[in-house]
Design a protein around this motif. Structure first.
Motif, PDB file in Angstrom:
ATOM      1  N   LEU A  66     -12.390   8.959  -4.962  1.00 46.24           N
ATOM      2  CA  LEU A  66     -13.376   8.515  -5.952  1.00 46.24           C
ATOM      3  C   LEU A  66     -12.687   7.743  -7.070  1.00 46.24           C
ATOM      4  N   ILE A  67     -11.572   8.253  -7.527  1.00 44.50           N
ATOM      5  CA  ILE A  67     -10.817   7.580  -8.584  1.00 44.50           C
ATOM      6  C   ILE A  67     -10.300   6.233  -8.080  1.00 44.50           C
ATOM      7  N   LYS A  73     -12.914  -1.035  -8.377  1.00 42.40           N
ATOM      8  CA  LYS A  73     -14.034  -1.744  -9.000  1.00 42.40           C
ATOM      9  C   LYS A  73     -13.622  -2.340 -10.345  1.00 42.40           C
ATOM     10  N   LYS A  74     -12.873  -1.571 -11.125  1.00 42.76           N
ATOM     11  CA  LYS A  74     -12.411  -2.060 -12.432  1.00 42.76           C
ATOM     12  C   LYS A  74     -11.490  -3.266 -12.264  1.00 42.76           C
ATOM     13  N   ALA A  79     -10.441  -8.951 -12.703  1.00 45.87           N
ATOM     14  CA  ALA A  79     -10.016 -10.195 -12.054  1.00 45.87           C
ATOM     15  C   ALA A  79     -11.102 -11.259 -12.183  1.00 45.87           C
ATOM     16  N   GLY A  80     -12.351 -10.830 -12.112  1.00 39.26           N
ATOM     17  CA  GLY A  80     -13.444 -11.775 -12.298  1.00 39.26           C
ATOM     18  C   GLY A  80     -13.426 -12.377 -13.693  1.00 39.26           C
ATOM     19  N   ALA A  81     -13.174 -11.530 -14.691  1.00 38.89           N
ATOM     20  CA  ALA A  81     -13.088 -12.035 -16.066  1.00 38.89           C
ATOM     21  C   ALA A  81     -11.906 -12.990 -16.210  1.00 38.89           C
ATOM     22  N   MET A  82     -10.804 -12.660 -15.579  1.00 38.21           N
ATOM     23  CA  MET A  82      -9.627 -13.524 -15.636  1.00 38.21           C
ATOM     24  C   MET A  82      -9.897 -14.848 -14.918  1.00 38.21           C
ATOM     25  N   SER A  83     -10.663 -14.796 -13.852  1.00 41.83           N
ATOM     26  CA  SER A  83     -11.013 -16.016 -13.133  1.00 41.83           C
ATOM     27  C   SER A  83     -11.870 -16.928 -13.999  1.00 41.83           C
ATOM     28  N   VAL A  84     -12.794 -16.333 -14.745  1.00 50.56           N
ATOM     29  CA  VAL A  84     -13.621 -17.108 -15.674  1.00 50.56           C
ATOM     30  C   VAL A  84     -12.741 -17.741 -16.744  1.00 50.56           C
ATOM     31  N   MET A  98      -6.328 -15.001  -8.447  1.00 52.78           N
ATOM     32  CA  MET A  98      -7.221 -13.919  -8.835  1.00 52.78           C
ATOM     33  C   MET A  98      -7.867 -13.286  -7.612  1.00 52.78           C
ATOM     34  N   ILE A  99      -7.927 -11.975  -7.625  1.00 51.88           N
ATOM     35  CA  ILE A  99      -8.572 -11.193  -6.580  1.00 51.88           C
ATOM     36  C   ILE A  99     -10.074 -11.216  -6.850  1.00 51.88           C
ATOM     37  N   THR A 100     -10.856 -11.446  -5.822  1.00 53.65           N
ATOM     38  CA  THR A 100     -12.298 -11.529  -6.033  1.00 53.65           C
ATOM     39  C   THR A 100     -13.091 -10.492  -5.245  1.00 53.65           C
ATOM     40  N   SER A 101     -12.398  -9.603  -4.522  1.00 54.24           N
ATOM     41  CA  SER A 101     -13.127  -8.581  -3.769  1.00 54.24           C
ATOM     42  C   SER A 101     -12.262  -7.341  -3.596  1.00 54.24           C
ATOM     43  N   LYS A 102     -12.941  -6.201  -3.339  1.00 56.37           N
ATOM     44  CA  LYS A 102     -12.193  -4.975  -3.078  1.00 56.37           C
ATOM     45  C   LYS A 102     -11.354  -5.103  -1.812  1.00 56.37           C
TER      46      LYS A 102
END
Length: 105
Positions: A66-67, A73-74, A79-84, A98-102
Motif C-alpha cells: 500500500l505504501i 502515485k506521488k 513528475a507530471g508537475a516537473m514535466s509542466v 520525466m516519468i509519466t506513468s506508474k
C-alpha cells in the motif's frame, strides 16, 4: 525506493533546491508559485512514505505494498508537475526524462 526511483527523487530535490535559491526570479508568477507549493507538498509526502516503507514490518507485506503504491502515485504526480515546468521553461532535456506513468517506474 529502487535505484531508478531514488535517482528521480534526488532530481526532484535538486530542482526544489534550485527553485528555493532563485525564488526572486519566479516568485512574481502566481501559477509558478502555486506549482512550486505543489512540488514541496509532493516531496514532503514522498519523504513520509519513504520513511514508512523503510521500517521493518515483520511480514506485513500488504502494508508495504500500500505504501509502495501511494509512493508511486506521488512520484508520478511530481513528475507530471516537473514535466509542466519543463514545458514552461522549454527545457526539452528535463521534459524527455520525466516519468509519466506508474508502469515506467
Amino acid at each position: 525506493m529502487n535505484k531508478n526511483q531514488l535517482k528521480n527523487y534526488r532530481m526532484f530535490l535538486e530542482v526544489q533546491n534550485t527553485l528555493d535559491h532563485n525564488n526572486t526570479t519566479w516568485s512574481g508568477n502566481p501559477k509558478f508559485t502555486e506549482t512550486k507549493k505543489m512540488l514541496d507538498i509532493e516531496i514532503d509526502g514522498i519523504e513520509i512514505l519513504g520513511e514508512d516503507a523503510s521500517k521493518t514490518t515483520k511480514g506485513m507485506t500488504r502494508d508495504k505494498n500500500l505504501i509502495r503504491n501511494a509512493l508511486e502515485k506521488k512520484l508520478v504526480a511530481l513528475a507530471g508537475a516537473m514535466s509542466v515546468h519543463a514545458s514552461i521553461t522549454q527545457n526539452e532535456t528535463l521534459k524527455s526524462i520525466m516519468i509519466t506513468s506508474k508502469a515506467a517506474l
